[in-house]
Design an enzyme around this catalytic site. Structure first.
Site, PDB file in Angstrom:
ATOM      1  N   TYR A 111     -44.409 -25.704 111.973  1.00 25.04           N
ATOM      2  CA  TYR A 111     -44.573 -27.021 112.919  1.00 25.04           C
ATOM      3  C   TYR A 111     -44.402 -28.164 111.815  1.00 25.04           C
ATOM      4  CZ  TYR A 111     -46.606 -30.300 116.382  1.00 25.04           C
ATOM      5  OH  TYR A 111     -46.878 -31.306 117.047  1.00 25.04           O
ATOM      6  N   SER A 167     -44.830 -36.438 114.833  1.00 26.45           N
ATOM      7  CA  SER A 167     -46.303 -35.824 114.685  1.00 26.45           C
ATOM      8  C   SER A 167     -46.786 -36.593 113.661  1.00 26.45           C
ATOM      9  CB  SER A 167     -46.082 -34.426 114.752  1.00 26.45           C
ATOM     10  OG  SER A 167     -47.266 -33.959 114.366  1.00 26.45           O
TER      11      SER A 167
HETATM   12  P1  NAD Z   1     -47.793 -29.286 125.780  1.00 23.12           P
HETATM   13  O1  NAD Z   1     -48.034 -27.941 125.270  1.00 23.12           O
HETATM   14  O2  NAD Z   1     -48.538 -29.622 127.037  1.00 23.12           O
HETATM   15  O3  NAD Z   1     -46.384 -29.459 126.024  1.00 23.12           O
HETATM   16  C1  NAD Z   1     -45.366 -29.134 125.480  1.00 23.12           C
HETATM   17  C2  NAD Z   1     -44.216 -28.988 126.257  1.00 23.12           C
HETATM   18  O4  NAD Z   1     -42.963 -28.205 125.865  1.00 23.12           O
HETATM   19  C3  NAD Z   1     -44.380 -28.413 127.844  1.00 23.12           C
HETATM   20  O5  NAD Z   1     -43.849 -29.314 128.879  1.00 23.12           O
HETATM   21  C4  NAD Z   1     -43.575 -27.127 127.771  1.00 23.12           C
HETATM   22  O6  NAD Z   1     -43.190 -26.550 128.923  1.00 23.12           O
HETATM   23  C5  NAD Z   1     -42.554 -27.363 126.851  1.00 23.12           C
HETATM   24  N1  NAD Z   1     -41.783 -26.280 126.270  1.00 23.12           N
HETATM   25  C6  NAD Z   1     -42.441 -25.405 125.481  1.00 23.12           C
HETATM   26  N2  NAD Z   1     -41.489 -24.421 124.955  1.00 23.12           N
HETATM   27  C7  NAD Z   1     -40.394 -24.575 125.760  1.00 23.12           C
HETATM   28  C8  NAD Z   1     -39.220 -24.075 126.030  1.00 23.12           C
HETATM   29  N3  NAD Z   1     -39.017 -22.904 125.233  1.00 23.12           N
HETATM   30  N4  NAD Z   1     -38.298 -24.514 126.997  1.00 23.12           N
HETATM   31  C9  NAD Z   1     -38.520 -25.585 127.505  1.00 23.12           C
HETATM   32  N5  NAD Z   1     -39.570 -26.411 127.544  1.00 23.12           N
HETATM   33  C10 NAD Z   1     -40.603 -25.824 126.470  1.00 23.12           C
HETATM   34  O7  NAD Z   1     -48.074 -30.240 124.566  1.00 23.12           O
HETATM   35  P2  NAD Z   1     -47.784 -31.929 124.156  1.00 23.12           P
HETATM   36  O8  NAD Z   1     -48.840 -32.356 123.302  1.00 23.12           O
HETATM   37  O9  NAD Z   1     -47.495 -32.590 125.320  1.00 23.12           O
HETATM   38  O10 NAD Z   1     -46.566 -31.662 123.552  1.00 23.12           O
HETATM   39  C11 NAD Z   1     -45.356 -32.352 123.632  1.00 23.12           C
HETATM   40  C12 NAD Z   1     -44.811 -32.906 122.342  1.00 23.12           C
HETATM   41  O11 NAD Z   1     -45.455 -33.797 121.336  1.00 23.12           O
HETATM   42  C13 NAD Z   1     -44.662 -31.653 121.486  1.00 23.12           C
HETATM   43  O12 NAD Z   1     -43.204 -32.026 120.615  1.00 23.12           O
HETATM   44  C14 NAD Z   1     -45.479 -31.728 120.428  1.00 23.12           C
HETATM   45  O13 NAD Z   1     -45.302 -31.263 119.159  1.00 23.12           O
HETATM   46  C15 NAD Z   1     -45.807 -33.239 120.287  1.00 23.12           C
HETATM   47  N6  NAD Z   1     -46.868 -33.581 119.732  1.00 23.12           N
HETATM   48  C16 NAD Z   1     -48.311 -33.484 120.333  1.00 23.12           C
HETATM   49  C17 NAD Z   1     -49.632 -33.966 119.740  1.00 23.12           C
HETATM   50  C18 NAD Z   1     -50.641 -33.599 120.430  1.00 23.12           C
HETATM   51  O14 NAD Z   1     -51.602 -33.780 119.730  1.00 23.12           O
HETATM   52  N7  NAD Z   1     -50.896 -33.043 121.415  1.00 23.12           N
HETATM   53  C19 NAD Z   1     -49.316 -34.607 118.724  1.00 23.12           C
HETATM   54  C20 NAD Z   1     -48.143 -34.940 117.912  1.00 23.12           C
HETATM   55  C21 NAD Z   1     -47.142 -34.408 118.508  1.00 23.12           C
END
Ligand code: NAD
Length: 256
Positions: free
Chosen positions: A161, A148
Site C-alpha cells: 500500500y 494517502s
Molecule cells: P473503502 O474500502 O470504503 O473504499 C474503497 C473503494 O474501492 C470501494 O468503493 C471499493 O468498491 C473500491 N474497490 C476496491 N477494489 C476494487 C476493484 N477491484 N474494482 C473496483 N472497485 C474496487 O475505503 P475508502 O477509505 O473510501 O478508500 C477510498 C480511497 O481512499 C482508496 O484509494 C484508499 O486507499 C484511500 N485512502 C483512504 C484513507 C482512509 O483513511 N480511509 C486514507 C488515505 C487514502
C-alpha cells in the site's frame, strides 16, 4: 445585498467519473460533485445503490457502471458506458483502492500484485485513456488521484500500500509535467485517517486507534464529507493553474 459569485467552483455541465463509488470517500466525492452540478458516473465492483439514493434525494444526476478494476481490460467497457450515459467525460477521480495489512516478511506475490494493480497500475492506465481523448479533442480535463499519508510516510505492516500510494504522488507530478500544457490538471488528495472500510481494522484495535487519534491535531477521524471541498475545488475551473500538487486533508496529521 452583496451576492458572492461562486461560479468558478461550479461543476454544472461537467461529467465526472469516480472509481470506487459505492462507499467511503468515493461515495462522498460523488455526492459532492452532484451537489456542485456535475453528471456523475460511479464505477464500482458492487452496486452503487446507496450512492444513487443519496444523489437522487436532491435530484442530482448519477449513473453506475459495475466493473472490477483489478484488470485494465475493463477500461473500454467503462468508457463506452460513461459516454453512452452523458457524452464526454471531463473529470476523472482515481479513488478505488485496497489495503492489505501484513508483516512485510509474510506478504505474498498475489497480495502485492492485487494492491499495486488497483492502486497504481489502474490509476495510470485510466488516466492515460482519458488524457489521450482530451489531448485529441484539445479541450483538456481534470484528473484527481487519491493518495494517502503513506505517500509521505512508511506506515506499519502495509508495504505494498505504501509503495502504491507513494507512486501515486510521484505519478501525479509526472503526468502533470507532461499534460499541463494540454490544459489537463493532474492533482491528488491525500486523506488522513478517515472513518471508512479502509480503516475498520485500525479503528477496532483499541490501542492503534488511540495512538492514531492522539496524533491527529483535529482530535477526530475524518469523514467522506471532509474530502468534498478539496475534490470539488480540484475538479473546478478554480483550480485551472494548479498542477501536480497533492493536497493533504488530514486534520493536521502531517503538520505534527
Ligand atoms: P473503502 O474500502 O470504503 O473504499 C474503497 C473503494 O474501492 C470501494 O468503493 C471499493 O468498491 C473500491 N474497490 C476496491 N477494489 C476494487 C476493484 N477491484 N474494482 C473496483 N472497485 C474496487 O475505503 P475508502 O477509505 O473510501 O478508500 C477510498 C480511497 O481512499 C482508496 O484509494 C484508499 O486507499 C484511500 N485512502 C483512504 C484513507 C482512509 O483513511 N480511509 C486514507 C488515505 C487514502
Amino acid at each position: 445585498m452583496f451576492e458572492p459569485d461562486l461560479s468558478m467552483f461550479s461543476l454544472v455541465g461537467k461529467t465526472a467519473l469516480v472509481t470506487g463509488a459505492n462507499t467511503g470517500l468515493g461515495q462522498g466525492i460523488c455526492v459532492a460533485f452532484a451537489q456542485a452540478g456535475a453528471n456523475v458516473i460511479g464505477v464500482a465492483r458492487r452496486s452503487c445503490a446507496e450512492t444513487a439514493e443519496k444523489i437522487a434525494a436532491f435530484s442530482g444526476s448519477f449513473k453506475e457502471v459495475i466493473a472490477d478494476l483489478s484488470d485494465s481490460g475493463v477500461i473500454p467497457h467503462i468508457v463506452e458506458e460513461a459516454e453512452k450515459a452523458f457524452g464526454r467525460v471531463d473529470i476523472l477521480v482515481n479513488n478505488a483502492g485496497i489495503i492489505k495489512r501484513c508483516d512485510a516478511v509474510d506478504v505474498t506475490e498475489e497480495d502485492w500484485d492485487a494492491v499495486i494493480d488497483l492502486n497504481e497500475r489502474m490509476v495510470f492506465f485510466l488516466s492515460q485513456t482519458f488524457a489521450k481523448k482530451w489531448i485529441a479533442d484539445g479541450k483538456g480535463g481534470k484528473i484527481i488521484n487519491i493518495a494517502s499519508m503513506l505517500s509521505y510516510q512508511g506506515g506499519i505492516r502495509v508495504p505494498a500500500y505504501t509503495s502504491s500510494k507513494s507512486a501515486v504522488l510521484g505519478l501525479t507530478r509526472a503526468l502533470a509535467n507532461e499534460w499541463a500544457s494540454h490544459n489537463i490538471n493532474v492533482n491528488a488528495i491525500a486523506p488522513g485517517y478517515m472513518a471508512t472500510n479502509n480503516t475498520s481494522n485500525l479503528r477496532s484495535d483499541d490501542q492503534r486507534s488511540a495512538e492514531i487519534l492522539g496524533r491527529i491535531p483535529a482530535g477526530r477521524w475524518g469523514t467522506p464529507a471532509d474530502v468534498a471541498g478539496a475534490a470539488v475545488f480540484l475538479a473546478s475551473d478554480a483550480a485551472a493553474y494548479v498542477h501536480g500538487f497533492t493536497i493533504a486533508v488530514d486534520g493536521g496529521w502531517l503538520a505534527r
